[in-house]
Design an enzyme around this catalytic site. Structure first.
Site, PDB file in Angstrom:
ATOM      1  CB  SER A 146      41.362  41.815  46.225  1.00  0.00           C
ATOM      2  OG  SER A 146      42.032  41.721  44.991  1.00  0.00           O
ATOM      3  CE  LYS A 184      47.948  35.231  51.269  1.00  0.00           C
ATOM      4  NZ  LYS A 184      47.028  35.854  50.297  1.00  0.00           N
TER       5      LYS A 184
END
Lengths: 227, 227
Positions: A146, A184
């Site tokens: 993922s 991120k």
DNA sequence: CTTGACACCGAACAACTGTTCTTGTATACT
DNA sequence: AGTATACAAGAACAGTTGTTCGGTGTCAAG
């Protein structure tokens, strides 16, 4: 206080205890002291230990086997074992591998300090790769695919620093309000937060500050391709 | 040897011993361990201590009260939380950073032996991350975004072993006849070679053996996200 | 189903260990 | 001489401590 000099017996008792602890990592028994210092009776050893305690040279725990302990003052002269530990200021850190990071679950950092003992559960990394403090680091193994938009693969290991704040440009592990965990790059942008994937071909997402929870700062990503 | 992970009990036994020694200056007794870890029987504690001894985590002196001692290996992990350090030089390898890996160019490994001495041009890695010999390793910094299909980003460092042969499943750096260099998983498949990208969403390519030249085997990929 | 390993429990034993009591010696002070 | 104090020895006691042994339950291999 009692400023009397130590008797020869008491001196040799002290040095024996000192040597014994350094050798065995535990205090000796009364009888061990007795045979070493050539005292046939346990009561005499006990007597002298009481005297030494009164002089503040050692502490005793009643009714406990090997329940004696050199005072810290004396301990400094001894410490060969312990100092050898701390003086090894080296450039290798054992980072505890505390668990897995999965897309649908928050990172739980139980900080089982004892998990470090598990050979499988620690990653050794050179400090030259990790700027700053090294004691608030932990590692997680990535499960699943993922995180491919973060250029992180199944089986990769991320080494993170526990930190709930983040500065612009940091790569962070964030838990979004839609119950996903991702890695991120973090940017404040006006009253929004821009989360930029590491993969340059992917587009950033913009979220409200309330929707993200920074779990930690990613310091290093490791991928072993040979085993 | 016994590479099994420690059970929860064994972990908490280890951490209890550690804390007890730090507190009292002596190792705990079997019964003290038992009541702390919630084991009613002394034999079970004894059983687990034997297991831990087999794993090399502690030493025991038979027939001696409090006759157990954490291994030096573990002792180092104790000091502060995780700043465990080992013999530093023994477990650290300096891998020479020989250059860049770019899509359009072959990897040239001139093995400039003097490059190793350049501080900036070496990567320090723990030997525990790198199986096998450590003297034929070299590192390359990835330039550009041409390797994103290999899950390798601009700025990443790949540590490789010089090896012109490759076995199935190895991740290798290959130079293709169309003058590109890529990192792929290597598989012999009939009279063709399958080159599988690390990114599971990407398709493999099939090439003739004559079209590929294996430049080295990828051992480790490193990505520093904080500086 | 049987077997064997693994992990565990409870109990009992023998040895270890700290404590206490009685006795003895030497020295210093009254 | 008498007394207090420091030091020492030996023996006995009770609690502590490592070890051992028979037995139970689980789980996977045969």
């Amino acid at each position: 206080m009692s400023e009397k000099p130590l008797s020869d017996r008491q001196k040799s008792i002290m040095s024996y205890i000192q040597a014994y602890v350094a050798d065995h990592g535990r205090p000796p028994t009364i009888r061990e002291i007795g045979s070493a210092v050539d005292i046939s009776s346990t009561s005499v050893v006990n007597y002298n230990l009481t005297k030494l305690k009164e002089k503040g040279l050692l502490e005793r725990d009643a009714d406990v086997s090997r329940g004696l302990r050199l005072t810290s003052q004396v301990g400094k002269a001894v410490g060969s074992v312990q100092t050898a530990v701390t003086e090894a200021i080296a450039n290798l850190v054992r980072v505890p591998l505390l668990g897995h990071i999965v897309a649908g679950e928050p990172i739980e950092v139980g900080h089982d300090s004892f998990a470090v003992y598990d050979e499988e559960d620690a990653i050794e990394v050179s400090t030259t790769m990790l700027p700053g403090r090294t004691d608030d680091l932990f590692a997680l193994r990535v499960s699943g695919y993922s995180m491919i938009d973060a250029m992180v693969n199944d089986g990769d290991i991320v080494i993170m620093r526990q930190d709930n704040s983040a500065r612009n440009g940091d790569m962070v592990a964030v838990w979004l309000s839609d119950d996903t965990t991702t890695l991120k790059y973090f940017f404040h942008e006006g009253d929004k937060i821009r989360l930029q994937p590491a993969n340059p071909t992917m587009e950033p997402i913009y979220v409200d500050p309330g929707e993200v929870q920074v779990q930690g700062k990613v310091m290093l990503v490791l991928r072993q391709t040979a085993h």
